[in-house]
Motif scaffolding. Structure first.
Motif, PDB file in Angstrom:
ATOM      1  N   ARG A   1     -13.214   1.712   7.133  1.00  0.00           N
ATOM      2  CA  ARG A   1     -13.815   0.437   6.770  1.00  0.00           C
ATOM      3  C   ARG A   1     -12.872  -0.295   5.825  1.00  0.00           C
ATOM      4  O   ARG A   1     -12.137   0.334   5.059  1.00  0.00           O
ATOM      5  N   VAL A   2     -12.898  -1.609   5.870  1.00  0.00           N
ATOM      6  CA  VAL A   2     -12.045  -2.426   5.005  1.00  0.00           C
ATOM      7  C   VAL A   2     -12.926  -3.429   4.275  1.00  0.00           C
ATOM      8  O   VAL A   2     -13.768  -4.087   4.882  1.00  0.00           O
ATOM      9  N   ALA A   3     -12.754  -3.528   2.977  1.00  0.00           N
ATOM     10  CA  ALA A   3     -13.575  -4.437   2.173  1.00  0.00           C
ATOM     11  C   ALA A   3     -12.720  -5.067   1.090  1.00  0.00           C
ATOM     12  O   ALA A   3     -11.683  -4.524   0.687  1.00  0.00           O
ATOM     13  N   LEU A   4     -13.153  -6.221   0.622  1.00  0.00           N
ATOM     14  CA  LEU A   4     -12.505  -6.866  -0.516  1.00  0.00           C
ATOM     15  C   LEU A   4     -13.018  -6.273  -1.815  1.00  0.00           C
ATOM     16  O   LEU A   4     -14.163  -5.817  -1.904  1.00  0.00           O
ATOM     17  N   SER A   5     -12.197  -6.306  -2.823  1.00  0.00           N
ATOM     18  CA  SER A   5     -12.606  -5.873  -4.153  1.00  0.00           C
ATOM     19  C   SER A   5     -13.797  -6.695  -4.637  1.00  0.00           C
ATOM     20  O   SER A   5     -13.841  -7.908  -4.456  1.00  0.00           O
TER      21      SER A   5
END
Length: 385
Positions: free
Chosen positions: A347-351
């Motif tokens: 999964r990829v997410a922004l801070s």
């Protein structure tokens, strides 16, 4: 309280004390009965431990609630953990600013301060700025420097266990700087220095986008990105503190240097010129062909850098921070490209913490240090070998 050791004749008493103190910090003014239920210890044991903790100043008896005073008979005694018995600092020393967060022993932030800094400032000038920021946050919060129990620091560069910066190319005079030793002169408490991306990874795991994941990679995006990783909830530094230095991957035979990735002219961008980078991204969003091509080069390089870590570590989550975190157009292409290169795309997410990530992680460093003393915590996410 010190560490628990097998040779300590008072081992059982100290274990009980740590258990009760931990319960007190997590409960809302519990009674003896509450603490007995939470800890599983006998009431006489709990009473003895609480009385001892009150003598140390870490616990205080709280006033009875309004509803209790109206009841017949004596209200049950209630107690609370004194978070104000000591304080912690988390400090970020970056190319563009110095920032500090102040908390009590419970980790709740009670003060913040920051000052801008120039990328050309010398090490002495930057450390002077640190002293100004620390003095400011303590003064505004009404906290005495003597009450500090630990200080955490996040800084660019490869940082050794004693706080020495073995290699730091982002800041002038930073390579070889005995940063931990210099800062300890200003404090009468432990000072722990960590790489900025590592600190940010710890922060996202504590209060940000990775609170539900123990295997994560945090990418401090930039022209020369850095990364921090947690494996099984523990920070992975590598043997010499150089784990996650993905900004060096361009040395593996690549023709385009990081400085030229986002350049739309013959002049390379300065790696720390975030405003120039933001302008390229903005023009790409408006449809500028040259800027769009530059952005695509940047994303492709970022994907390759992140994919190298993903293939090696197999994280559940990749968190993107730094100046790229606030710019549109990075996340979706990163997801798409990682699905092509990685056997099991994460999964990829922004801070979620933004520019506060490094200082927040540094504060968590300080909190871990204190928890090792108060609660005999072993194996924390940031514990050094």
């Amino acid at each position: 309280m010190g560490r628990l050791t097998g040779g300590d004749p008072s081992l059982l008493r100290r274990i009980n004390s740590a258990v009760v103190l931990h319960a007190l910090r997590g409960a809302d003014c519990p009674t003896f009965t509450d603490l007995t239920r939470i800890t599983g210890l006998s009431r006489p044991t709990v009473e003895g431990v609480v009385e001892g903790l009150m003598e140390t100043g870490l616990v205080v008896e709280s006033a009875p609630g309004e509803g209790e005073t109206r009841r017949q008979g004596r209200p049950a005694r209630r107690f609370r953990f004194r978070a104000e018995a000591g304080h912690l600092l988390g400090i970020e020393i970056g190319p563009h600013r110095v920032a500090a967060l102040l908390s009590g022993l419970d980790g709740r932030i009670i003060g913040a301060s920051s000052r801008e800094a120039t990328t050309s400032a010398s090490a002495d000038e930057r450390l002077d700025r640190v002293r100004v920021v620390v003095a400011d946050v303590l003064r505004r919060a009404g906290v005495a420097r003597s009450s500090l129990r630990a200080v955490g620091v996040g800084s660019p560069g490869i940082v050794e266990a004693d706080g020495t910066v073995r290699l730091g190319t982002a800041l002038p005079d930073w390579t070889g700087l005995a940063l931990g030793e210099r800062l300890r002169r200003s404090f009468r408490c432990p000072v722990l220095v960590e790489n900025d991306a590592n600190a940010a990874a710890v922060a996202e795991h504590w209060k940000g986008a990775a609170t539900e994941s123990d295997d994560i990679v945090f990418v401090l995006a930039g022209l020369s990105p850095g990364a921090g990783s947690l494996i099984g909830g523990r920070l992975h530094r590598g043997f010499g503190g150089a784990a996650g230095e993905i900004g060096a991957l361009h040395l593996l035979g690549r023709e385009v240097t990081p400085e030229k990735l986002l350049s739309t002219t013959d002049e390379p961008l300065h790696p720390l010129d975030e405003r120039a980078v933001a302008r390229v991204f903005a023009r790409a969003k408006e449809g500028d062909v040259g800027a769009t091509q530059a952005m695509e080069r940047f994303i492709q390089r970022l994907v390759h850098d992140v994919a190298a870590l993903v293939l090696a570590l197999d994280p559940e989550l990749v968190v993107i921070g730094g100046w790229a975190a606030g710019l549109d157009g990075v996340l979706d292409p990163l997801r798409d490209q990682l699905s092509r290169y990685c056997l099991r795309p994460p999964r990829v997410a922004l801070s979620l913490l933004g520019e506060a990530a490094v200082a927040t992680g540094a504060l968590r460093l300080a909190l871990d240090q204190v928890e090792e003393q108060l609660f005999a915590v072993e194996g924390t996410a940031t514990a050094r070998r």
